[in-house]
Motif scaffolding. Structure first.
Motif, mmCIF file in Angstrom:
data_model
loop_
_atom_site.group_PDB
_atom_site.id
_atom_site.type_symbol
_atom_site.label_atom_id
_atom_site.label_comp_id
_atom_site.label_asym_id
_atom_site.label_seq_id
_atom_site.Cartn_x
_atom_site.Cartn_y
_atom_site.Cartn_z
ATOM 1 N N MET A 163 8.859 8.293 -16.199
ATOM 2 C CA MET A 163 7.539 8.303 -15.500
ATOM 3 C C MET A 163 5.997 8.222 -15.976
ATOM 4 S SD MET A 163 8.553 11.875 -13.881
ATOM 5 C CE MET A 163 9.813 12.732 -13.462
ATOM 6 N N VAL A 212 6.036 4.076 -14.327
ATOM 7 C CA VAL A 212 5.992 3.853 -13.368
ATOM 8 C C VAL A 212 4.976 4.360 -12.263
ATOM 9 C CG1 VAL A 212 7.231 4.797 -11.344
ATOM 10 C CG2 VAL A 212 8.560 4.033 -12.786
ATOM 11 N N GLY A 213 4.877 5.508 -13.278
ATOM 12 C CA GLY A 213 3.745 6.256 -12.344
ATOM 13 C C GLY A 213 1.920 5.244 -12.453
ATOM 14 N N LEU A 228 2.090 1.927 -12.448
ATOM 15 C CA LEU A 228 2.013 0.778 -12.133
ATOM 16 C C LEU A 228 1.890 1.269 -10.707
ATOM 17 C CD1 LEU A 228 6.291 -1.041 -13.323
ATOM 18 C CD2 LEU A 228 3.349 -2.000 -13.245
ATOM 19 N N GLU A 229 2.135 2.757 -10.450
ATOM 20 C CA GLU A 229 1.811 3.500 -8.837
ATOM 21 C C GLU A 229 0.028 2.880 -8.909
ATOM 22 O OE1 GLU A 229 4.025 2.869 -6.213
ATOM 23 O OE2 GLU A 229 5.213 2.971 -7.530
ATOM 24 N N ILE A 230 -0.195 3.851 -9.804
ATOM 25 C CA ILE A 230 -1.704 3.692 -9.293
ATOM 26 C C ILE A 230 -2.142 2.140 -9.234
ATOM 27 C CG2 ILE A 230 -3.930 4.046 -10.985
ATOM 28 C CD1 ILE A 230 -1.853 6.871 -12.201
#
Lengths: 301, 165, 122
Positions: C40, C43-44, C46-48
């Motif tokens: 998490m 992924v978090g 990369l998402e940010i």
């Protein structure tokens, strides 16, 4: 014992299934709004003439014919392909060299890694402005500007992309290099291989999978580039041709599609959507190529 | 003999280290240029891009004050909206995609496989393909505010690939 | 990416919990989520990075007269004026990259790990 276990799995699976709406619902709804529906609409609209979606009128493949007649689109295609290939080569060669040096165990490797990766976190638009200021600062001394000559725009964008992407690719190469088994390197050394021989005969074949990832990543990145292109040159300088069509000499495919969508021309939206479909086929083709290539490699190993 | 090669290697490493240090400095230069120019008067940014903001070139902090309301839009608002959108979207994406992934993996029905396949497929579709219909759909569904745009992020093409930039 | 990691979560633990009478929702939040935590974070991050820097999606979806994110704001500085006050633009750019750099320096380890994991496992 075994049957009990699968019973537990089964009952859990059943129970989970009952909550399916909760687990899958949000993603599915968002996915339909954000992808499935627009995608289907997109394919349909590429065969229509429209200004808003509600006034779409089916006209068959006219849009595709117009797309292939569009000189600016053809120019953008070749420009993008050139850019993608040149940036692919430069970025990967430099990134691999840096990654190789950083895994030799030099003092301060971590610090250097930090510095090289940093530009990656700055967004494309901001990057474009930073570099347009710098290039204008340099070229201004020679009484010219990045907006005046397309070759400056091309190489400027290459420099910008190198600055941004080398750090990213470097991280992938470092991860690959650290996975090269130490005993193979040791064996090569004992056999009296020079460091150059070891590099080309042992190390590089062992990081081939990293190469595949990085090559395809930089290729698709190059094709899909938009923000940096828009912010650095925005397509300038323009050339106006005899027929009255304008070619934006540093405009890449994604920007070309965007400009066609939001131009004042009332019939251009359908053409833009047709361009987008062609663009999609191109990028998807690259993706499939990568997939089949990695699959083949995995089978070989 | 062995000592020699070791000292040669160390020398190589020192040379490489120096080269890397120089390259890193070049690497930070663009950011430094931004810092320098943010303290400069407008007219000097183009003519003396790499000079220190000294004497008459210096604008002090006035650029920062001016920048706050520059472009008919308060900068603070854009920062707030950026933070809001980023936090909400990331939270939503993490929560929803992990739930769906768990469900897909554990239940593994035909339907799940179909959804999974669609997600993988969406990874190769460039944003330009869905751009125009998506913006119209989002308008129609009133997803055009910072509080609702995370839904679009969750569903839009790169949101589900969640790892490829 | 998540699916691959879910595979790595041992089924036995979930089964044990279900025999103890936990429903799937509780199992997910109390057993699975803690085990997915490292993924998490990757992924978090990369998402940010992606959402923070994204320009095209918000510019098309948001009502830009009312709501602008930082990239949109900076792009529209150029669009709305013929000549831009470059000094002030640079001040704005500086202000917008300082938080990014602070974020980077403080979470550097996770960011680099996330990028490596994301690229390799896709």
């Amino acid at each position: 014992m075994k049957s009990k276990k699968s019973n537990a799995t089964n009952s859990l699976q059943k129970a989970t299934r009952r909550w399916g709406v909760l687990f899958m619902g949000p993603v599915l709804i968002a996915f339909i709004i954000g992808f499935v529906w627009p995608f289907i609409q997109g394919i349909w609209l590429s065969m229509c003439q429209f200004r808003l979606i509600s006034d779409a009128k089916f006209i068959g493949f006219d849009n595709y014919v117009k797309t292939f007649q569009d000189a600016s689109f053809r120019h953008a295609f070749w420009y993008t392909a050139m850019f993608a290939i040149v940036s692919l080569v430069i970025i990967n060669v430099l990134a691999f060299i840096v990654a190789y040096i950083l895994t030799l165990g030099i003092k301060g490797s971590n610090l250097y890694r930090t510095v090289f990766f940093m530009p990656n976190l700055i967004g494309g638009i901001v990057l474009g402005y930073i570099w347009s200021m710098i290039f204008d600062g340099i070229l201004g001394r020679y009484q010219t500007s990045i907006l005046l000559e397309s070759k400056y725009g091309f190489w400027g964008l290459i420099i910008l992309m190198c600055w941004q992407q080398i750090g990213y690719m470097m991280i992938i190469y470092i991860a690959g290099l650290q996975n090269v088994p130490g005993d193979i390197l040791e064996a090569a050394r004992i056999d009296g291989a020079t460091s150059m021989q070891t590099l080309f005969k042992v190390t590089i074949p062992n990081v081939m999978s990293s190469f595949t990832i990085c090559i395809f990543l930089s290729l698709t990145n190059g094709f899909k580039l938009f923000d940096q292109n828009l912010a650095l040159t925005g397509g300038q300088p323009f050339i106006i041709q005899e027929g009255g069509t304008t070619i934006k000499t540093t405009e890449m495919l994604a920007l070309n599609i965007y400009n066609t969508f939001y131009s004042s021309n009332t019939t251009s939206q359908g053409v833009a959507q047709a361009k987008a479909v062609i663009f999609f086929i191109l990028v998807a083709g690259l993706g499939l190529l990568q997939l089949s290539y990695t699959r083949k490699r995995e089978v070989q190993q | 003999m062995k000592k020699n090669t070791i000292s040669a290697m160390n020398r190589h490493k020192t040379i490489l280290s120096v080269i890397l240090a120089v390259v890193s400095i070049v690497y930070v230069l663009p950011v430094l240029a931004v810092v320098l120019n943010s303290f400069k008067q407008n007219t000097y940014v183009k003519t003396d891009t790499f000079a220190l903001p000294m004497g008459e070139m210096s604008a002090g902090f006035s650029n920062f004050v001016k920048g706050m309301t520059f472009g008919n839009y308060p900068f603070v608002n854009s920062v707030l909206y950026s933070v809001l959108i980023t936090v909400l979207s990331t939270f939503l994406i993490l929560l929803c995609t992990s739930m769906a992934a768990w469900y897909i993996e554990r239940v593994n029905s035909l339907f799940c496989k179909a959804v999974y396949f669609l997600c993988v497929f969406s990874m190769v579709v460039p944003f330009q393909m869905v751009m125009f219909p998506l913006s119209k759909t989002a308008d129609k569904l009133h997803l055009n505010t910072p509080w609702t745009i995370p839904v679009v992020y969750l569903g839009s093409v790169p949101g589900l690939q969640s790892s490829c930039l | 990416m998540f699916v691959g990691f879910v595979k790595a979560v041992p089924l036995e633990v979930e089964e044990a919990a279900s025999i103890d009478g936990c429903g799937p929702v509780r199992i997910f939040f109390q057993v699975v989520v803690p085990m997915l935590k490292p993924t998490m974070i990757s992924v978090g991050i990369l998402e940010i990075m992606w959402v923070w820097n994204d320009y095209l999606l918000p510019v098309l979806v948001l009502d830009i007269n009312k709501y602008r994110t930082i990239p949109i704001h900076i792009q529209y500085l150029k669009g709305s004026y013929g000549t831009v006050d470059l000094g002030a633009t640079m001040a704005l750019i500086l202000m917008s990259i300082i938080p990014v750099i602070i974020f980077y320096l403080s979470c550097q380890k996770y960011i680099i790990k996330g990028v490596a994991a994301g690229a390799v496992k896709g």
